[in-house]
Design a protein around this motif. Structure first.
Motif, PDB file in Angstrom:
ATOM      1  N   PRO A  96       0.834  -1.209   0.000  1.00  0.00           N
ATOM      2  CA  PRO A  96       0.000   0.000   0.000  1.00  0.00           C
ATOM      3  C   PRO A  96       0.864   1.252   0.000  1.00  0.00           C
ATOM      4  O   PRO A  96       1.951   1.274   0.590  1.00  0.00           O
ATOM      5  CB  PRO A  96      -0.816  -0.130   1.279  1.00  0.00           C
ATOM      6  CG  PRO A  96      -0.018  -1.046   2.163  1.00  0.00           C
ATOM      7  CD  PRO A  96       0.705  -1.996   1.238  1.00  0.00           C
ATOM      8  N   LEU A  97       0.373   2.267  -0.680  1.00  0.00           N
ATOM      9  CA  LEU A  97       1.102   3.519  -0.724  1.00  0.00           C
ATOM     10  C   LEU A  97       1.075   4.210   0.638  1.00  0.00           C
ATOM     11  O   LEU A  97       2.052   4.850   1.029  1.00  0.00           O
ATOM     12  CB  LEU A  97       0.481   4.439  -1.789  1.00  0.00           C
ATOM     13  CG  LEU A  97       0.524   3.896  -3.233  1.00  0.00           C
ATOM     14  CD1 LEU A  97      -0.184   4.854  -4.168  1.00  0.00           C
ATOM     15  CD2 LEU A  97       1.964   3.672  -3.682  1.00  0.00           C
ATOM     16  N   ALA A 117      -5.076   8.641 -10.496  1.00  0.00           N
ATOM     17  CA  ALA A 117      -3.679   9.124 -10.535  1.00  0.00           C
ATOM     18  C   ALA A 117      -2.774   8.026 -11.097  1.00  0.00           C
ATOM     19  O   ALA A 117      -3.016   6.838 -10.860  1.00  0.00           O
ATOM     20  CB  ALA A 117      -3.212   9.519  -9.143  1.00  0.00           C
ATOM     21  N   ALA A 118      -1.759   8.445 -11.858  1.00  0.00           N
ATOM     22  CA  ALA A 118      -0.771   7.489 -12.403  1.00  0.00           C
ATOM     23  C   ALA A 118       0.383   7.418 -11.440  1.00  0.00           C
ATOM     24  O   ALA A 118       1.259   8.298 -11.408  1.00  0.00           O
ATOM     25  CB  ALA A 118      -0.303   7.932 -13.774  1.00  0.00           C
ATOM     26  N   VAL A 119       0.391   6.421 -10.597  1.00  0.00           N
ATOM     27  CA  VAL A 119       1.401   6.265  -9.561  1.00  0.00           C
ATOM     28  C   VAL A 119       2.460   5.275 -10.059  1.00  0.00           C
ATOM     29  O   VAL A 119       2.100   4.217 -10.594  1.00  0.00           O
ATOM     30  CB  VAL A 119       0.770   5.776  -8.242  1.00  0.00           C
ATOM     31  CG1 VAL A 119       1.831   5.584  -7.166  1.00  0.00           C
ATOM     32  CG2 VAL A 119      -0.284   6.752  -7.779  1.00  0.00           C
ATOM     33  N   PRO A 120       3.700   5.583  -9.946  1.00  0.00           N
ATOM     34  CA  PRO A 120       4.732   4.649 -10.386  1.00  0.00           C
ATOM     35  C   PRO A 120       4.594   3.312  -9.683  1.00  0.00           C
ATOM     36  O   PRO A 120       4.373   3.240  -8.465  1.00  0.00           O
ATOM     37  CB  PRO A 120       6.037   5.355  -9.982  1.00  0.00           C
ATOM     38  CG  PRO A 120       5.681   6.797  -9.900  1.00  0.00           C
ATOM     39  CD  PRO A 120       4.292   6.845  -9.447  1.00  0.00           C
ATOM     40  N   GLY A 121       4.720   2.263 -10.472  1.00  0.00           N
ATOM     41  CA  GLY A 121       4.618   0.914  -9.925  1.00  0.00           C
ATOM     42  C   GLY A 121       3.214   0.413  -9.770  1.00  0.00           C
ATOM     43  O   GLY A 121       3.008  -0.684  -9.249  1.00  0.00           O
ATOM     44  N   CYS A 122       2.248   1.221 -10.157  1.00  0.00           N
ATOM     45  CA  CYS A 122       0.832   0.804 -10.024  1.00  0.00           C
ATOM     46  C   CYS A 122       0.159   0.978 -11.366  1.00  0.00           C
ATOM     47  O   CYS A 122       0.172   2.075 -11.934  1.00  0.00           O
ATOM     48  CB  CYS A 122       0.146   1.640  -8.955  1.00  0.00           C
ATOM     49  SG  CYS A 122      -1.557   1.093  -8.640  1.00  0.00           S
ATOM     50  N   GLN A 123      -0.384  -0.135 -11.890  1.00  0.00           N
ATOM     51  CA  GLN A 123      -0.982  -0.106 -13.226  1.00  0.00           C
ATOM     52  C   GLN A 123      -2.399   0.453 -13.227  1.00  0.00           C
ATOM     53  O   GLN A 123      -2.933   0.801 -14.277  1.00  0.00           O
ATOM     54  CB  GLN A 123      -1.009  -1.536 -13.803  1.00  0.00           C
ATOM     55  CG  GLN A 123       0.362  -2.183 -13.875  1.00  0.00           C
ATOM     56  CD  GLN A 123       1.324  -1.427 -14.801  1.00  0.00           C
ATOM     57  OE1 GLN A 123       0.891  -0.861 -15.805  1.00  0.00           O
ATOM     58  NE2 GLN A 123       2.609  -1.408 -14.436  1.00  0.00           N
ATOM     59  N   ALA A 124      -3.065   0.549 -12.061  1.00  0.00           N
ATOM     60  CA  ALA A 124      -4.466   0.999 -12.027  1.00  0.00           C
ATOM     61  C   ALA A 124      -4.544   2.490 -12.258  1.00  0.00           C
ATOM     62  O   ALA A 124      -3.674   3.244 -11.801  1.00  0.00           O
ATOM     63  CB  ALA A 124      -5.108   0.641 -10.683  1.00  0.00           C
ATOM     64  N   GLU A 125      -5.569   2.877 -13.009  1.00  0.00           N
ATOM     65  CA  GLU A 125      -5.769   4.297 -13.272  1.00  0.00           C
ATOM     66  C   GLU A 125      -6.422   5.005 -12.085  1.00  0.00           C
ATOM     67  O   GLU A 125      -6.252   6.200 -11.901  1.00  0.00           O
ATOM     68  CB  GLU A 125      -6.641   4.495 -14.508  1.00  0.00           C
ATOM     69  CG  GLU A 125      -5.976   3.994 -15.775  1.00  0.00           C
ATOM     70  CD  GLU A 125      -6.843   4.234 -16.995  1.00  0.00           C
ATOM     71  OE1 GLU A 125      -7.988   4.725 -16.792  1.00  0.00           O
ATOM     72  OE2 GLU A 125      -6.388   3.936 -18.106  1.00  0.00           O
ATOM     73  N   ALA A 126      -7.212   4.271 -11.281  1.00  0.00           N
ATOM     74  CA  ALA A 126      -7.888   4.837 -10.108  1.00  0.00           C
ATOM     75  C   ALA A 126      -7.469   4.068  -8.877  1.00  0.00           C
ATOM     76  O   ALA A 126      -7.592   2.835  -8.835  1.00  0.00           O
ATOM     77  CB  ALA A 126      -9.397   4.786 -10.276  1.00  0.00           C
ATOM     78  N   LEU A 127      -6.977   4.779  -7.902  1.00  0.00           N
ATOM     79  CA  LEU A 127      -6.521   4.145  -6.673  1.00  0.00           C
ATOM     80  C   LEU A 127      -7.683   4.096  -5.668  1.00  0.00           C
ATOM     81  O   LEU A 127      -8.285   5.138  -5.366  1.00  0.00           O
ATOM     82  CB  LEU A 127      -5.366   4.947  -6.075  1.00  0.00           C
ATOM     83  CG  LEU A 127      -4.111   5.079  -6.942  1.00  0.00           C
ATOM     84  CD1 LEU A 127      -3.078   5.935  -6.232  1.00  0.00           C
ATOM     85  CD2 LEU A 127      -3.539   3.719  -7.279  1.00  0.00           C
TER      86      LEU A 127
END
Length: 448
Positions: A96-97, A117-127
């Motif tokens: 988890p972030l 959000a486009a978070v590095p290391g996370c492929q999902a577009e919505a967190l």
């Protein structure tokens, strides 16, 4: 059949007041608590929504700066200011972030939302994010409110219950006063009356009806005492005559003519006593509520004419004429009506002026609906107005009647007239002026 239990009005009213107070205060306290609970919940939701917006701004700034490494530091600073909040921000893959929800004690309110959000290391577009708000302080406040409202309701019910007992006792004080007044009444003295001057309006009709009942009972006792005295007087005279005649006969030999004369006199006295007993039995039967035996009478005029013809000899001896006025038909007890009119005609014959005409009147157009009036009108000395209300009392005689021979009548004739009127659901009446005297009674017509 088991007797019904006797309940106390005061206790019952006090219990009902206490129960109604408990229900009323309970509903008010419940309404206050529910409104407060709803307000608290709305405030909690608004707090979550407001901080949700602040977190989205923070995450948006982080995404624009591209400094995802400082995200945890910024979030720690945010939640240091608001220790009652916690956030879980996770990615489908990887650690988890940010997540500090494990430190949030129950109870709490949760608000879920998604952050694009486009978070590095996370492929999902919505967190996916979870925002928690601690509700411990609100729960404690609500608990204190429940305790306060419950205590207030119980104390209020207790105070109202104690007060209601006092108020009911004060409210029933007039009833206790009436009870004390009734204790002063006795069969020997019914003259006192209940004092209703200080009674409430609700008890005024009861006091009036009770006083009216006392008046009727007192009058009935007086009539009963007078009735007993009159019966004793009426029976004493013939008994004294019988005893004296028999004692005289036993003192020495009597001639056959004297024996026959004595027996004839005794027989007359016995007949008089028999009439008194018969009339008293009839009055007792009428007073017990016996109704008239009704049958169709096509003409009351014909009925009254038969009565007049029966008295024709007595009318002729008194130099009186007679006439029947009016007519009516209906369901009546013909024999009783003949007896009543016969008594009236007998009285009129005694007091009417010689040479006058006695009128037997039938009035079928009287204002009383369904009522027919029968009366006998004669010309003679007027009756004092003082005597008119008592003419139909048993054994009552006016001044004129007191000067007539006792053997002629025994004072029950008009009482029988009144009884026959009551048996026909009517009432007697009498009027007298300088010219004429009218005595009669009304009867209710019946359909069968």
């Amino acid at each position: 059949m088991r007797p019904r239990p006797i309940h106390s009005v005061g206790r019952r009213l006090s219990r009902w007041l206490a129960l109604q107070t408990f229900l009323g205060l309970g509903l008010v306290c419940l309404a206050v608590y529910l409104f407060t609970l709803d307000d608290v919940e709305q405030r909690q939701v608004q707090t979550l929504v407001r901080h949700h917006g602040g977190l989205e701004n923070l995450l948006t700034e982080t995404r624009q700066e591209g400094d995802w490494g400082s995200l945890r530091h910024r979030l720690n600073e945010f939640f240091t200011v608001r220790p009652d909040l916690a956030l879980s921000l996770a990615c489908a893959a990887g650690p988890p972030l940010y997540d500090n929800t494990e430190l949030m004690p129950a109870p709490y309110r949760e608000h879920r939302f998604a952050f694009a959000a486009a978070v590095p290391g996370c492929q999902a577009e919505a967190l996916p994010a979870r925002l928690l708000l601690s509700t411990a302080d609100d729960a404690q406040s609500l608990a204190r409110l429940r305790a306060t409202l419950g205590s207030a309701a119980l104390i209020g019910v207790l105070l109202v219950t104690v007060g209601s007992f006092g108020l009911v006792r004060v409210g029933l004080a007039p009833v206790r006063l009436l009870v004390e007044q009734t204790k002063r009444l006795s069969a020997g003295d019914l003259s006192p009356r209940l004092d209703g001057s200080g009674q409430p309006l609700e008890l005024q009709p009861l006091v009036q009806q009770f006083n009216a009942l006392l008046e009727r009972i007192e009058r009935a006792y007086a009539q009963l005492d007078g009735f007993n005295a009159d019966v004793a007087h009426e029976l004493r005279s013939p008994l004294s005559t019988l005893i004296a005649g028999i004692e005289l006969a036993l003192r020495g030999p009597l001639q056959p003519d004297a024996v026959r004369e004595l027996l004839g006199s005794n027989l007359e006295e016995l007949r008089r006593m028999s009439r008194i007993v018969k009339d008293m039995l009839f009055l007792s039967h009428a007073d017990s509520g016996a109704p008239a035996r009704r049958e169709w009478v096509p003409s009351l005029a014909a009925l009254l004419q038969q009565v007049a013809e029966y008295h024709e000899a007595a009318l002729a001896d008194a130099e009186l004429g007679w006439a029947v006025e009016g007519d009516a038909s209906g369901h009546f007890d013909g024999a009783l009506l003949q007896q009543a009119v016969s008594n009236l005609l007998s009285n009129a014959t005694r007091y009417a002026v010689a040479g006058s005409t006695v009128r037997l009147r039938i009035d079928d157009n009287h204002p009383d609906a369904g009522s027919t009036r029968l009366s006998v009108v004669n010309q003679g000395p007027p009756i004092d107005p003082v005597h008119l209300p008592r003419l139909f009392d048993r054994f009552y005689r006016s001044e004129a009647a007191l000067h007539t021979p006792a053997q002629a009548h025994h004072g029950l004739g008009l009482s029988i007239v009144a009884a026959i009127a009551r048996m026909h659901r009517g009432r007697p009446f009498a009027r007298s002026d300088a010219l004429t005297t009218e005595v009669g009674f009304s009867v209710q017509r019946s359909d069968g």
